[in-house]
Motif scaffolding. Structure first.
Motif, PDB file in Angstrom:
ATOM      1  N   THR A  25       0.849  -1.186   0.000  1.00 48.60           N
ATOM      2  CA  THR A  25       0.000   0.000   0.000  1.00 48.60           C
ATOM      3  C   THR A  25       0.882   1.233   0.000  1.00 48.60           C
ATOM      4  OG1 THR A  25      -1.764  -1.135   1.213  1.00 48.60           O
ATOM      5  CG2 THR A  25      -1.797   1.273   1.241  1.00 48.60           C
ATOM      6  N   GLN A  29      -3.232   3.825  -1.594  1.00 47.99           N
ATOM      7  CA  GLN A  29      -3.602   2.983  -2.731  1.00 47.99           C
ATOM      8  C   GLN A  29      -2.996   1.591  -2.576  1.00 47.99           C
ATOM      9  OE1 GLN A  29      -3.964   4.598  -6.877  1.00 47.99           O
ATOM     10  NE2 GLN A  29      -2.572   6.152  -6.098  1.00 47.99           N
ATOM     11  N   ASP A  30      -3.786   0.565  -2.890  1.00 54.33           N
ATOM     12  CA  ASP A  30      -3.292  -0.802  -2.867  1.00 54.33           C
ATOM     13  C   ASP A  30      -2.737  -1.179  -4.239  1.00 54.33           C
ATOM     14  OD1 ASP A  30      -4.012  -1.128  -0.242  1.00 54.33           O
ATOM     15  OD2 ASP A  30      -5.937  -2.079  -0.696  1.00 54.33           O
ATOM     16  N   PHE A  31      -1.618  -1.896  -4.222  1.00 52.99           N
ATOM     17  CA  PHE A  31      -0.979  -2.335  -5.459  1.00 52.99           C
ATOM     18  C   PHE A  31      -0.846  -3.858  -5.460  1.00 52.99           C
ATOM     19  CE2 PHE A  31       0.175   2.054  -4.990  1.00 52.99           C
ATOM     20  CZ  PHE A  31       0.212   2.550  -6.279  1.00 52.99           C
ATOM     21  N   TYR A  32      -0.943  -4.431  -6.667  1.00 50.76           N
ATOM     22  CA  TYR A  32      -0.849  -5.874  -6.841  1.00 50.76           C
ATOM     23  C   TYR A  32       0.259  -6.196  -7.839  1.00 50.76           C
ATOM     24  CZ  TYR A  32      -5.207  -6.539  -4.294  1.00 50.76           C
ATOM     25  OH  TYR A  32      -6.168  -6.582  -3.312  1.00 50.76           O
ATOM     26  N   THR A  33       0.740  -7.435  -7.779  1.00 50.64           N
ATOM     27  CA  THR A  33       1.820  -7.849  -8.678  1.00 50.64           C
ATOM     28  C   THR A  33       1.505  -9.208  -9.290  1.00 50.64           C
ATOM     29  OG1 THR A  33       4.212  -8.250  -8.843  1.00 50.64           O
ATOM     30  CG2 THR A  33       3.142  -8.940  -6.811  1.00 50.64           C
ATOM     31  N   ILE A  51       3.603  -4.453 -11.707  1.00 47.58           N
ATOM     32  CA  ILE A  51       2.901  -3.832 -10.584  1.00 47.58           C
ATOM     33  C   ILE A  51       1.729  -3.030 -11.144  1.00 47.58           C
ATOM     34  CG2 ILE A  51       3.040  -2.108  -8.740  1.00 47.58           C
ATOM     35  CD1 ILE A  51       4.532  -4.513  -7.927  1.00 47.58           C
ATOM     36  N   ARG A  53      -2.203  -0.905 -10.030  1.00 40.24           N
ATOM     37  CA  ARG A  53      -3.105  -0.386  -9.012  1.00 40.24           C
ATOM     38  C   ARG A  53      -4.324  -1.305  -8.887  1.00 40.24           C
ATOM     39  NH1 ARG A  53      -1.727   4.198 -12.044  1.00 40.24           N
ATOM     40  NH2 ARG A  53      -0.527   5.782 -10.902  1.00 40.24           N
ATOM     41  N   GLN A  54      -4.948  -1.262  -7.725  1.00 47.01           N
ATOM     42  CA  GLN A  54      -6.147  -2.075  -7.523  1.00 47.01           C
ATOM     43  C   GLN A  54      -7.254  -1.687  -8.500  1.00 47.01           C
ATOM     44  OE1 GLN A  54      -8.164  -1.689  -3.707  1.00 47.01           O
ATOM     45  NE2 GLN A  54      -8.613  -3.888  -3.720  1.00 47.01           N
ATOM     46  N   PHE A  92       6.143  -0.903 -13.636  1.00 47.38           N
ATOM     47  CA  PHE A  92       4.971  -0.214 -13.118  1.00 47.38           C
ATOM     48  C   PHE A  92       4.044   0.093 -14.288  1.00 47.38           C
ATOM     49  CE2 PHE A  92       2.836   3.849 -12.098  1.00 47.38           C
ATOM     50  CZ  PHE A  92       2.075   3.398 -11.027  1.00 47.38           C
TER      51      PHE A  92
END
Length: 213
Positions: A25, A29-33, A51, A53-54, A92
């Motif tokens: 986070t 903002q939450d990030f996913y990979t 990577i 963003r949610q 990203f």
């Protein structure tokens, strides 16, 4: 704004092989990979960490084994937790969408050498040079990106000094290697930019590229 005008641009097209998992986070903002597998002309496959963003995750409803195009920037993170690689390299994602395009792996960077180039020779007698490129982001931050070049380009790069401003084009590659530890040998993965084109820049040209961000 055209992302090609930036000093850090990446375009990939490949297959999703695993569902995205939570990464971190930042600024609420939450990030996913997730890994994106991109096949080379040789048939070898590079597995590159993306990577997102949610909000992007919800929009695409990503599932495994879908072909995806990703446009964004190559980023680095200094891992201080003591586990895994010390320098984490990811892409990203600024834009991503499903596609039927051929495999793509393109990166364009403009930055400054922050370590002395390391020229060496492979067991087969081919020259190879390792570079560490600092690429500026807004607000005073930078990404530190390992790069590699071969042959005539390697000999040219070996003559550059720390602080030399360069632009380059190439592809991101993943490479497996064995690290010997007290617990025994461990297989690890290194990421680097394999350079196809390299050019020395004046300082004003580098500063111009940064101001386009």
């Amino acid at each position: 704004m055209d992302m090609i005008s930036e000093n850090n641009y990446t375009r990939l097209c490949g297959y999703i092989t695993e569902k995205p998992v939570f990464s971190h986070t930042s600024r609420s903002q939450d990030f996913y990979t997730f890994p994106l597998q991109v096949q080379r002309l040789s048939g070898n496959v590079d597995s590159l960490n993306i990577i997102i963003r949610q909000s992007q995750l919800r929009e695409l409803e990503i599932s495994g084994h879908d072909k995806l195009c990703v446009e964004g920037q190559l980023r680095s993170f200094n891992n201080r937790r003591g586990q895994g690689a010390k320098l984490i390299i990811t892409v990203f994602a600024k834009e991503l969408y499903f596609c039927d395009d051929d495999f793509q792996n393109q990166v364009t960077l403009c930055g400054t050498l922050c370590k002395k180039p390391n020229l060496r020779c492979t067991p087969m007698g081919r020259d190879i040079c390792d570079l560490m490129l600092a690429v500026n982001r807004p607000y005073g931050r930078s990404d530190y990106l390992p790069c590699i070049c071969w042959g005539t380009t390697a000999r040219l790069a070996s003559q550059f000094d720390v602080g030399t401003h360069i632009s380059l084009e190439g592809r991101i590659q993943s490479r497996k290697y064995i690290k010997l530890t007290e617990q025994g040998p461990i297989e690890k993965t290194a990421f680097e930019v394999s350079i196809t084109e390299l050019e020395e820049l004046s300082r004003c040209e580098t500063e111009k590229a940064v101001t386009l961000l």
